[in-house]
Design a protein around this motif. Structure first.
Motif, PDB file in Angstrom:
ATOM      1  N   GLY A  76       0.796  -1.218   0.000  1.00 53.87           N
ATOM      2  CA  GLY A  76       0.000   0.000   0.000  1.00 53.87           C
ATOM      3  C   GLY A  76       0.827   1.265   0.000  1.00 53.87           C
ATOM      4  N   LEU A  77       2.030   1.202  -0.595  1.00 48.84           N
ATOM      5  CA  LEU A  77       2.943   2.336  -0.591  1.00 48.84           C
ATOM      6  C   LEU A  77       3.105   2.912  -1.988  1.00 48.84           C
ATOM      7  N   ASP A  78       3.312   4.207  -2.056  1.00 51.01           N
ATOM      8  CA  ASP A  78       3.589   4.880  -3.319  1.00 51.01           C
ATOM      9  C   ASP A  78       5.064   5.259  -3.385  1.00 51.01           C
ATOM     10  N   PRO A  79       5.625   5.384  -4.592  1.00 57.23           N
ATOM     11  CA  PRO A  79       7.025   5.824  -4.707  1.00 57.23           C
ATOM     12  C   PRO A  79       7.209   7.215  -4.107  1.00 57.23           C
ATOM     13  N   VAL A  80       8.396   7.474  -3.598  1.00 56.49           N
ATOM     14  CA  VAL A  80       8.732   8.795  -3.071  1.00 56.49           C
ATOM     15  C   VAL A  80       9.894   9.357  -3.885  1.00 56.49           C
ATOM     16  N   PRO A  81      10.078  10.682  -3.870  1.00 57.85           N
ATOM     17  CA  PRO A  81      11.202  11.269  -4.607  1.00 57.85           C
ATOM     18  C   PRO A  81      12.536  10.711  -4.112  1.00 57.85           C
ATOM     19  N   VAL A  82      13.441  10.494  -5.049  1.00 56.87           N
ATOM     20  CA  VAL A  82      14.762   9.961  -4.710  1.00 56.87           C
ATOM     21  C   VAL A  82      15.689  11.117  -4.341  1.00 56.87           C
ATOM     22  N   PRO A  83      16.269  11.115  -3.152  1.00 60.79           N
ATOM     23  CA  PRO A  83      17.212  12.182  -2.791  1.00 60.79           C
ATOM     24  C   PRO A  83      18.373  12.220  -3.782  1.00 60.79           C
ATOM     25  N   PRO A  84      18.764  13.392  -4.249  1.00 63.04           N
ATOM     26  CA  PRO A  84      19.837  13.480  -5.250  1.00 63.04           C
ATOM     27  C   PRO A  84      21.136  12.815  -4.818  1.00 63.04           C
ATOM     28  N   ASP A  85      21.428  12.834  -3.514  1.00 66.98           N
ATOM     29  CA  ASP A  85      22.697  12.240  -3.070  1.00 66.98           C
ATOM     30  C   ASP A  85      22.675  10.720  -3.063  1.00 66.98           C
ATOM     31  N   THR A  86      21.526  10.122  -3.405  1.00 65.19           N
ATOM     32  CA  THR A  86      21.446   8.656  -3.504  1.00 65.19           C
ATOM     33  C   THR A  86      21.294   8.184  -4.953  1.00 65.19           C
ATOM     34  N   ASP A  87      21.362   9.120  -5.904  1.00 68.80           N
ATOM     35  CA  ASP A  87      21.137   8.790  -7.315  1.00 68.80           C
ATOM     36  C   ASP A  87      22.442   8.299  -7.945  1.00 68.80           C
ATOM     37  N   TYR A  88      22.693   7.015  -7.801  1.00 70.94           N
ATOM     38  CA  TYR A  88      23.936   6.374  -8.252  1.00 70.94           C
ATOM     39  C   TYR A  88      24.209   6.626  -9.729  1.00 70.94           C
ATOM     40  N   THR A  89      23.203   6.445 -10.570  1.00 71.28           N
ATOM     41  CA  THR A  89      23.387   6.568 -12.010  1.00 71.28           C
ATOM     42  C   THR A  89      23.788   7.982 -12.406  1.00 71.28           C
ATOM     43  N   MET A  90      23.080   8.980 -11.872  1.00 78.34           N
ATOM     44  CA  MET A  90      23.371  10.354 -12.244  1.00 78.34           C
ATOM     45  C   MET A  90      24.703  10.823 -11.669  1.00 78.34           C
TER      46      MET A  90
END
Length: 261
Positions: A76-90
């Motif tokens: 019953g959970l929705d996605p949340v924004p990804v903190p920029p400091d955890t964005d491995y790909t970028m």
């Protein structure tokens, strides 16, 4: 006792930390899916035989993103924004590792060098992904809610790693050896730094959500720095070696369907 299993168990037992974990994972897989789809569409004319395998690589990653979304929906959970400091790909892209997104957004064919860079970058990141998924399968492969999903993703990541080894070895025999080794080394040394930084950021966010005491957070941070020190000294060599995989033509078939979790 603080172990990898106890730490992950704590994360998956709490809805908010589980939601963040799955959101980060789903976002990374979606980015990988888009990148591979664009590379397949723009593949160098002399390497069009790789097109179907690159497409399969991207489709698998899109599938993994859907799996993580499904795991959230199940609770019953929705996605949340990804903190920029955890964005491995970028964060890897900002260090110039892999193919830049602005290049992939253009409708210009990639060069053969670009494809070698893509495969070498993938060989490094897939080494990390496969190792992480094997760890999760070892500890949670029989989990009633997560087990089936992580076993499927783990099998795919092993296929992706095998594909990178096989294709890079083929290109090595075709005369790209010096370029391959240069890109592998550059990618590995950058990846271990980004992985350290992302791991520290993820632990900070999880610590805030789960209200970890300072001593626990400090112990985890010290462990992450210890892993980095080992990888910076000797561990990165594992990310740059090439060996013929047991799984041959690992991405030669269709994408396995996603079943309900």
């Amino acid at each position: 006792m603080l172990t990898a299993k106890s730490l992950f168990q704590e994360i998956i037992d709490d809805d908010e930390s589980f939601q963040l974990f799955c959101s980060i994972a789903a976002s990374g897989e979606a980015q990988g899916g888009w990148e591979n789809a664009r590379i397949a569409a723009l593949v160098a004319p002399g390497m069009r035989d790789l097109g179907p395998k690159i497409t399969r690589h991207g489709a698998d990653e899109d599938k993994h993103g859907r799996i993580f979304h499904a795991l959230m929906r199940k609770r019953g959970l929705d996605p949340v924004p990804v903190p920029p400091d955890t964005d491995y790909t970028m964060l890897l892209e900002r260090r110039g590792i892999g193919l830049a997104h602005d290049k992939l957004r253009r409708d210009e064919p990639l060069t053969e060098r670009d494809i070698v860079v893509y495969l070498a970058h993938s060989r490094v990141t897939e080494e990390r992904a496969a190792a992480q998924m094997r760890l999760l399968v070892r500890h949670f492969g029989d989990h009633p809610d997560l087990g089936k999903a992580i076993r499927m993703i783990c099998d795919d990541e092993d296929n992706h790693l095998a594909y990178c080894h096989e294709e890079l070895l083929r290109l090595n025999y075709e005369g790209y050896g010096r370029l391959i080794q240069s890109v592998l080394r550059e990618s590995a040394l950058a990846e271990i730094q980004v992985y350290r930084d992302v791991s520290l950021a993820v632990m900070r966010h999880m610590g805030r959500i789960l209200r970890w005491p300072k001593a626990k957070a400090a112990t985890l941070a010290a462990g992450i720095h210890g892993v980095y020190a080992y990888e910076r000294a000797v561990g990165w060599h594992k990310m740059v070696d090439l060996r013929m995989p047991e799984r041959r033509d690992a991405l030669g078939g269709p994408v396995a369907p996603v079943h309900a979790f």
